[in-house]
Design a protein around this motif. Structure first.
Motif, PDB file in Angstrom:
ATOM      1  N   ASN A 130       0.861  -1.177   0.000  1.00 18.54           N
ATOM      2  CA  ASN A 130       0.000   0.000   0.000  1.00 18.54           C
ATOM      3  C   ASN A 130       0.900   1.229   0.000  1.00 18.54           C
ATOM      4  O   ASN A 130       1.884   1.284   0.730  1.00 18.54           O
ATOM      5  CB  ASN A 130      -0.894   0.009   1.239  1.00 18.54           C
ATOM      6  N   ALA A 149       1.415   5.618  -0.077  1.00 16.60           N
ATOM      7  CA  ALA A 149       0.797   6.849   0.398  1.00 16.60           C
ATOM      8  C   ALA A 149       1.686   8.046   0.092  1.00 16.60           C
ATOM      9  O   ALA A 149       2.884   7.899  -0.151  1.00 16.60           O
ATOM     10  CB  ALA A 149       0.533   6.771   1.895  1.00 16.60           C
ATOM     11  N   PHE A 206      -0.885  13.602   6.312  1.00 15.69           N
ATOM     12  CA  PHE A 206      -1.372  12.672   5.299  1.00 15.69           C
ATOM     13  C   PHE A 206      -1.988  13.418   4.128  1.00 15.69           C
ATOM     14  O   PHE A 206      -2.735  14.387   4.326  1.00 15.69           O
ATOM     15  CB  PHE A 206      -2.412  11.764   5.954  1.00 15.69           C
ATOM     16  N   THR A 224      -3.718   7.939  -0.079  1.00 11.42           N
ATOM     17  CA  THR A 224      -3.175   6.598  -0.155  1.00 11.42           C
ATOM     18  C   THR A 224      -3.850   5.808  -1.264  1.00 11.42           C
ATOM     19  O   THR A 224      -4.974   6.131  -1.667  1.00 11.42           O
ATOM     20  CB  THR A 224      -3.343   5.876   1.195  1.00 11.42           C
ATOM     21  N   THR A 264      -8.443   4.432  -3.462  1.00  4.99           N
ATOM     22  CA  THR A 264      -7.771   5.647  -3.008  1.00  4.99           C
ATOM     23  C   THR A 264      -8.577   6.350  -1.917  1.00  4.99           C
ATOM     24  O   THR A 264      -9.807   6.274  -1.888  1.00  4.99           O
ATOM     25  CB  THR A 264      -7.556   6.628  -4.165  1.00  4.99           C
ATOM     26  N   TYR A 317      -8.284  10.228   0.351  1.00  2.48           N
ATOM     27  CA  TYR A 317      -7.596  11.513   0.365  1.00  2.48           C
ATOM     28  C   TYR A 317      -7.921  12.312   1.619  1.00  2.48           C
ATOM     29  O   TYR A 317      -9.003  12.182   2.195  1.00  2.48           O
ATOM     30  CB  TYR A 317      -7.996  12.337  -0.852  1.00  2.48           C
ATOM     31  N   TYR A 323      -4.385   4.357   8.370  1.00  5.21           N
ATOM     32  CA  TYR A 323      -3.614   4.585   7.154  1.00  5.21           C
ATOM     33  C   TYR A 323      -3.150   6.034   7.045  1.00  5.21           C
ATOM     34  O   TYR A 323      -2.270   6.349   6.258  1.00  5.21           O
ATOM     35  CB  TYR A 323      -4.456   4.243   5.922  1.00  5.21           C
ATOM     36  N   TYR A 324      -3.767   6.931   7.807  1.00  7.40           N
ATOM     37  CA  TYR A 324      -3.449   8.350   7.752  1.00  7.40           C
ATOM     38  C   TYR A 324      -2.322   8.722   8.712  1.00  7.40           C
ATOM     39  O   TYR A 324      -1.908   9.879   8.795  1.00  7.40           O
ATOM     40  CB  TYR A 324      -4.690   9.185   8.076  1.00  7.40           C
ATOM     41  N   TYR A 370       3.321   3.236   8.052  1.00  5.57           N
ATOM     42  CA  TYR A 370       4.195   2.994   6.901  1.00  5.57           C
ATOM     43  C   TYR A 370       5.599   2.647   7.349  1.00  5.57           C
ATOM     44  O   TYR A 370       6.121   3.202   8.324  1.00  5.57           O
ATOM     45  CB  TYR A 370       4.164   4.193   5.965  1.00  5.57           C
TER      46      TYR A 370
END
Length: 126
Positions: free
Chosen positions: A33, A35, A47, A50, A58, A60, A107-108, A113
């Motif tokens: 994944n 980003a 962020f 991603t 996606t 945003y 994920y934000y 990551y």
């Protein structure tokens, strides 16, 4: 180990467009994944968006929704950030990031990551 290298940054006038690229090597890109984050002077890294490896979905940040588009080309091991209708407040260093493919509810967050590029500067003049 994964290496990420961003390119495509530069100086653009407000209302203009830029396309950033992030080239990945060292691991199966198609299972990561990806980003984009950005960091303006004196601010924390935030962020931007991603794209998942599974299905290419996606997501945003509200600040860029409708203006920025993330895409990926697995054959070229590259992810892109198309930025339109740029504003001075978009000025920042833009970073590409990748995870190990497990994904995260958060994920934000930077902590989701595992790999980061060195960044590329984007400057939007008014």
């Amino acid at each position: 180990q994964v290496q990420l290298v961003e390119s495509g940054g530069g100086l653009v006038q407000a209302g203009g467009s830029l396309r950033l690229s992030c080239a990945a090597s060292g691991r199966t890109f198609s299972s990561m994944n990806m980003a984009w984050f950005r960091q303006a002077p004196g601010k924390e890294r935030e962020f931007v968006g991603t794209v998942t490896w599974r299905g290419g979905s996606t997501t945003y940040a509200d600040s860029v929704k409708g203006r920025f588009t993330i895409s990926r080309n697995n054959a070229k091991n590259t992810v892109y950030l198309q930025m339109n209708s740029l504003k001075p407040e978009d000025t920042a260093i833009y970073y590409c990031a990748a995870d190990r493919g497990l994904g995260s509810t958060y994920y934000y967050r930077r902590s989701a990551y595992d790999y980061w590029g060195p960044g590329t500067q984007v400057t939007v003049s008014s």
